[in-house]
Structure formats: structure tokens, C-alpha cells
Design a protein around this motif. Structure first.
Motif, PDB file in Angstrom:
ATOM      1  N   ASN A 134       2.830   5.891  -5.797  1.00  0.00           N
ATOM      2  CA  ASN A 134       2.609   5.860  -7.238  1.00  0.00           C
ATOM      3  C   ASN A 134       1.354   6.637  -7.614  1.00  0.00           C
ATOM      4  OD1 ASN A 134       3.425   4.804  -9.878  1.00  0.00           O
ATOM      5  ND2 ASN A 134       1.516   3.648  -9.773  1.00  0.00           N
ATOM      6  N   GLU A 135       0.314   6.549  -6.777  1.00  0.00           N
ATOM      7  CA  GLU A 135      -0.916   7.287  -7.050  1.00  0.00           C
ATOM      8  C   GLU A 135      -0.670   8.801  -6.993  1.00  0.00           C
ATOM      9  OE1 GLU A 135      -3.640   5.857  -4.196  1.00  0.00           O
ATOM     10  OE2 GLU A 135      -4.246   4.102  -5.404  1.00  0.00           O
ATOM     11  N   LYS A 191      -7.734  15.197  -6.418  1.00  0.00           N
ATOM     12  CA  LYS A 191      -6.996  13.929  -6.337  1.00  0.00           C
ATOM     13  C   LYS A 191      -5.586  14.156  -5.807  1.00  0.00           C
ATOM     14  CE  LYS A 191      -9.386  11.319  -9.956  1.00  0.00           C
ATOM     15  NZ  LYS A 191      -9.246  10.648 -11.275  1.00  0.00           N
ATOM     16  N   ALA A 194      -4.077  12.528  -2.542  1.00  0.00           N
ATOM     17  CA  ALA A 194      -2.839  11.750  -2.611  1.00  0.00           C
ATOM     18  C   ALA A 194      -1.808  12.288  -1.631  1.00  0.00           C
ATOM     19  CB  ALA A 194      -2.297  11.770  -4.043  1.00  0.00           C
ATOM     20  N   GLU A 212      -2.675  11.023   1.788  1.00  0.00           N
ATOM     21  CA  GLU A 212      -2.340   9.611   1.962  1.00  0.00           C
ATOM     22  C   GLU A 212      -0.822   9.423   2.102  1.00  0.00           C
ATOM     23  OE1 GLU A 212      -4.321   7.068   2.393  1.00  0.00           O
ATOM     24  OE2 GLU A 212      -6.098   8.337   2.244  1.00  0.00           O
ATOM     25  N   ILE A 216       1.859   1.782  -3.533  1.00  0.00           N
ATOM     26  CA  ILE A 216       0.700   2.182  -4.345  1.00  0.00           C
ATOM     27  C   ILE A 216       0.350   3.641  -4.099  1.00  0.00           C
ATOM     28  CG2 ILE A 216      -1.764   1.797  -4.670  1.00  0.00           C
ATOM     29  CD1 ILE A 216      -1.249  -1.185  -4.181  1.00  0.00           C
ATOM     30  N   ARG A 217       0.390   4.076  -2.829  1.00  0.00           N
ATOM     31  CA  ARG A 217       0.033   5.468  -2.521  1.00  0.00           C
ATOM     32  C   ARG A 217       1.029   6.446  -3.139  1.00  0.00           C
ATOM     33  NH1 ARG A 217      -1.267   4.404   3.893  1.00  0.00           N
ATOM     34  NH2 ARG A 217      -3.246   3.284   3.574  1.00  0.00           N
ATOM     35  N   THR A 222       9.156  10.311  -6.526  1.00  0.00           N
ATOM     36  CA  THR A 222       8.411   9.075  -6.244  1.00  0.00           C
ATOM     37  C   THR A 222       9.307   7.863  -6.408  1.00  0.00           C
ATOM     38  OG1 THR A 222       6.327  10.078  -6.962  1.00  0.00           O
ATOM     39  CG2 THR A 222       6.425   7.664  -6.910  1.00  0.00           C
ATOM     40  N   ILE A 279       0.902   9.734 -10.270  1.00  0.00           N
ATOM     41  CA  ILE A 279      -0.103   9.695 -11.345  1.00  0.00           C
ATOM     42  C   ILE A 279      -1.040  10.893 -11.237  1.00  0.00           C
ATOM     43  CG2 ILE A 279      -2.066   8.384 -12.232  1.00  0.00           C
ATOM     44  CD1 ILE A 279      -0.578   5.843 -11.411  1.00  0.00           C
ATOM     45  N   ALA A 280      -1.422  11.249  -9.991  1.00  0.00           N
ATOM     46  CA  ALA A 280      -2.334  12.384  -9.806  1.00  0.00           C
ATOM     47  C   ALA A 280      -1.697  13.689 -10.283  1.00  0.00           C
ATOM     48  CB  ALA A 280      -2.725  12.483  -8.340  1.00  0.00           C
ATOM     49  N   GLN A 327       0.824  -1.212   0.000  1.00  0.00           N
ATOM     50  CA  GLN A 327       0.000   0.000   0.000  1.00  0.00           C
ATOM     51  C   GLN A 327       0.860   1.264   0.000  1.00  0.00           C
ATOM     52  OE1 GLN A 327      -3.293   0.435  -0.332  1.00  0.00           O
ATOM     53  NE2 GLN A 327      -3.404  -1.792  -0.706  1.00  0.00           N
TER      54      GLN A 327
END
Length: 489
Positions: free
Chosen positions: A49-50, A83, A87, A90, A46-47, A150, A53-54, A43
Motif C-alpha cells: 500500500n505504501e 520514497k 518503497a 521494501e 502495508i508495504r 497493488t 501511495i508513494a 507488514q
């Protein structure tokens, strides 16, 4: 403390289930812990990476809006900004002592990206296209920095949690070794427990078996001792009590042995004479006519039909001579009944019409030997033989839930009421110059003794119309019936 065999079995089952449950719980707990830790690390990746992406989506939405400043594009741009904020929130949760500095810079970049986008929108609204382009380029660079950051953070996370992955692999190998040793240990324990469990049952049984062998050899002076705490111990005590009782009665039995032998010899002679008497009741009239029919067919045809007739006669005579002293199945009785009918059909030809309706699921029950033939023979003698046109005999076997119903029906002249009364009261009588076959009343007597039921047979007869004989055969015999039947055998 007495532990029954059933309790021992339950103990064995409980031990096996407990071991299996313990191993399953331990493995489940370990897998759950490992899975939760792995999911937590995943997780984090993933966070991050999100967030990257955002930021890229935000730059794309800003570019679209700058080229086409429409309400729909503005709404998409607002969604992208939201977003990025989510992000950032998070990612903020991922802060720890190892990544505090890098993560602070990462969050600041995301704030700078949001501020630059807002400044670009402001300049675009003021129609300052050149400055808006510069701020857009700056926002694009910040987005690239976020992507690079990132990767840096993910690489740092990988370095940070690499020992954890190593720990997982080591734990997996250790778990495999532990599982193997547990399997060997459990197998050994189960073998030992099963061996002890089997000994606790077989050892007393062997002792009891040896004692039984000694008793079978007449050694009633040896005391029976069995070391057990279950039902076998109770059985051994009963065996010992039986041995003592037998030993106490030996002298009395020896004194009465001669008298008992004489009584037994007399009883055997009486039974043999009764058996011979019953066997000798085979109708001579039937034998004479049968042999006469066979001789005529042999003279006129000399074919397979005659051979079949001879086979039926041989089978019938063999059955009559051997089956009277013990019980048989209804299937055997029906088979010999059909042999008898085939012989009579050869004799009477079309004068005898025989119809049967048999439920084959009922043919397994036990009946006294030579039960059905005397009844069908009585019908042939009184309903077919005296009449020039012959007669019709119906035979049926039906399942009546708690008993099997066997029905004989003929269209003969009927049986007088006093004859029916005599038959049902087990009195052998003569009717129209003939006896009632192979002892019709004897059939009634044997059926009642065999089943211990008084209403096992019914006779319905109307003068000039015919006779109907109904046998109500219970499907289950009581223990008392078994004892009586054994005594008669």
C-alpha cells in the motif's frame, strides 16, 4: 526420609506454581508466534500500500512542479522519487514463489514510473511542453497501473494466506478446548495432591489425638504409635516417652498420695489464712468514716450524690474482697483508685485535692490485685487527714519505653527514713498512730514476686515537704515471674 510440614507446604506451593508457570509459558509462546506471523502478513500489505501511495505522491509532486517549476517544488519532487525507490526496495523483499511473476511486473512498473518522471523533467527543462505533457500523462497511467497492481497483489496475498487465517482460528478453538481440559486436569491433580497432603498431616494428628484421649482416661499401658515422617512423629515420640515416665511413676505416686494430700490440704489452709489475713487488713478507720459520711449525706441530701457514693463503696469493697488473689489490668486498678478517691472527696470535701495524669496506652499491662489503693490510702491518711487545711495528691502514669512509671506524690509531712527503710524491706510498721494502709510492705512484696524485679518501687520523702512513691512496672514479665505468680494464685 523425614519431610517436615513446612517442606510439604513448600512442595504444594512449588507444584501449583510450576503448573501455572508452564501453562503461562506455553500460552505466551503460542501467542508470540501467532502475533509475529500476523504482523509479518500485515507488514506485507502495508508495504504494498505504501508503494501505491508513494507513486501517487510522485505524480502529484510532478504535476505541481510542471505548473510551478520552483526550487521548493523540485525538492518535494526529489523527496517523492526517493520514497518510490524505498518503497520498491521494501516490496522487493516480499518476493516468493507464489508472487514472483506479479511482483516482478510490479517492480518494473515502479522503475518505468521513475524513468517516465525523469524524462518528463528533461523535456520540461528543454522547454518541450507538448512532449512533457505526453510523458506526464504516461506517468499518470503507470501510477494507475501500480495502484491496480497493488490491489491485485493484495488480493493474491489474501488468497495465499487465507489458509493461515483459517489455521489461526482453528488453533484458537483448539486452544480454548485445551485450556478447558488443562483446567479440569489441573483441578483434579490439585484436589488429589491436596487430599494426599492433608492426609499426611491429619492422619497422624488423629492418631495422636486418640492416644491423648486414652492417656486422659488413665490408659498409660497403651503404646503410642504414629506413622509420620515430620514434626508430628517427633511429638509422638515425646508423648510416648512421657507415657512411659508417667507409667513408671504411678506406683510411687500412689504410695505418696496420702502424704501429698495432707501437704496440699495444709498448703491450701495456709494460703486461705494468708488471703483472709490480707483481706481483713482493710482499714477499719476508713470503713467507719466512710459509713459515717454516707449516713450523714443520706440524712442531709438523700440524692444522686449519695447513690453514687454507695456505688463507689460497694465497688471498692467488692474489689478488695475478690481481686487480691490474682492479677488484674492497670485499668482496673485505676478505676478502683478513682472510686476510692471519690469516697474520700465526699468525706474531706475541698480539703482533698486530687490531680491525675494518665497515659491510657499503658493501662493494659498486668499488675497484682489491690496495688494502687494501699498507696493512695497511705497518702490520704498521712498527708490529708491530720491537717486542717488538707493536702494535695498527684497521681500519674507515664510510658517509659521498657516499663510503665506510676507516680504518687503528696505534700504531707513526709515519712521518716527508718519507716521508708522498713517498707522497702517488706516490714509492716506503724507511722503516726496508723499502719501503712492495707499493708504497704505487703504491696512491695507482691510487686517484687509478681515481676521478679527488686527495684520495682522507689520512695522519696522529705520531712515537711512531702512524699513521692514511684512504681516501675515492667511491660513484659519473664517466665519465672509467671510461674511464681501462678504459685501464689
Amino acid at each position: 526420609m523425614n519431610i517436615s510440614i513446612l517442606k510439604k507446604i513448600w512442595i504444594l506451593a512449588a507444584v501449583v506454581l510450576s503448573l501455572m508457570a508452564s501453562i503461562w509459558i506455553a500460552l505466551t509462546y503460542y501467542n508470540q508466534q501467532t502475533q509475529e506471523q500476523y504482523n509479518d502478513i500485515l507488514q506485507r500489505y502495508i508495504r504494498m500500500n505504501e508503494a501505491s501511495i508513494a507513486s501517487k505522491e510522485l505524480i502529484s509532486s510532478l504535476n505541481n512542479y510542471l505548473h510551478s517549476p520552483e526550487p521548493a517544488q523540485k525538492e518535494v519532487l526529489g523527496t517523492s522519487k526517493q520514497k518510490v525507490r524505498e518503497a520498491k526496495y521494501e516490496v522487493y523483499k516480499l518476493r516468493n514463489t507464489d508472487n514472483d511473476f506479479e511482483l516482478s511486473n510490479y517492480i518494473n512498473l515502479m522503475d518505468s514510473l521513475t524513468e517516465t518522471v525523469d524524462r518528463t523533467l528533461l523535456l520540461q527543462a528543454e522547454k518541450d511542453t507538448e512532449e512533457a505533457g505526453k510523458t506526464f500523462a504516461e506517468a499518470t497511467r503507470i501510477s494507475m497501473y501500480i495502484s491496480e497492481m497493488t490491489l491485485t497483489l493484495i488480493d493474491k496475498e489474501l488468497n495465499t494466506y487465507y489458509p493461515f487465517y483459517q489455521g489461526i482460528m482453528e488453533k484458537s478453538e483448539a486452544l480454548k478446548r485445551l485450556g478447558l481440559w488443562l483446567l479440569l486436569l489441573i483441578t483434579f491433580l490439585l484436589i488429589m495432591f491436596t487430599y494426599w497432603f492433608s492426609l499426611s498431616i491429619t492422619r497422624p494428628l488423629l492418631s495422636l489425638s486418640r492416644a491423648a484421649k486414652e492417656l486422659s482416661r488413665g490408659r498409660f499401658d497403651l503404646k503410642i504409635e504414629v506413622q509420620s515422617s515430620d514434626e508430628i512423629s517427633f511429638l509422638a515420640k515425646m508423648f510416648e516417652r512421657m507415657r512411659v515416665n508417667i507409667n513408671n511413676l504411678i506406683m510411687e505416686i500412689q504410695e505418696k498420695a496420702q502424704l501429698e494430700k495432707e501437704l496440699q490440704d495444709n498448703k491450701l489452709l495456709l494460703q486461705e489464712s494468708q488471703l483472709r489475713s490480707l483481706q481483713s487488713q482493710i482499714n477499719p478507720h476508713f470503713l467507719f468514716n466512710t459509713l459515717d459520711t454516707i449516713s450523714k449525706k443520706a440524712y442531709l441530701e438523700g440524692s444522686e450524690e449519695t447513690s453514687d457514693l454507695l456505688v463507689n463503696v460497694a465497688g471498692l469493697l467488692r474489689y478488695n474482697l475478690k481481686r487480691l488473689n490474682r492479677s488484674v489490668t492497670l485499668y482496673e486498678e485505676v478505676r478502683v483508685l478513682h472510686q476510692y478517691v471519690e469516697i474520700q472527696k465526699a468525706r474531706f470535701s475541698e480539703r482533698l485535692q486530687f490531680h491525675s495524669e494518665i497515659d491510657e496506652s499503658c493501662l493494659h499491662i498486668q499488675v497484682p490485685g489491690l496495688t494502687l489503693q494501699p498507696i493512695i490510702e497511705n497518702a490520704v491518711i498521712h498527708a490529708v487527714e491530720p491537717r486542717e487545711e488538707g493536702g494535695v495528691i498527684l497521681f500519674a502514669i507515664r510510658d517509659e519505653t521498657d516499663h510503665v512509671c506510676v507516680v504518687f506524690k503528696d505534700d504531707g509531712p513526709g515519712i521518716p527514713e527508718h519507716i521508708v527503710y522498713s517498707i522497702l524491706n517488706e516490714q509492716d510498721v506503724e507511722f503516726s498512730g496508723h499502719s501503712t494502709g492495707i499493708g504497704f510492705s505487703n504491696v512491695v512484696q507482691r510487686l517484687r514476686l509478681f515481676y521478679h524485679v527488686p527495684n520495682v518501687i522507689q520512695i522519696e520523702s522529705i520531712s515537711g515537704v512531702g512524699t513521692k512513691v514511684i512504681l516501675n512496672l515492667p511491660k513484659i514479665r519473664s517466665s519465672e515471674n509467671d510461674v511464681q505468680s501462678t504459685d501464689r494464685g
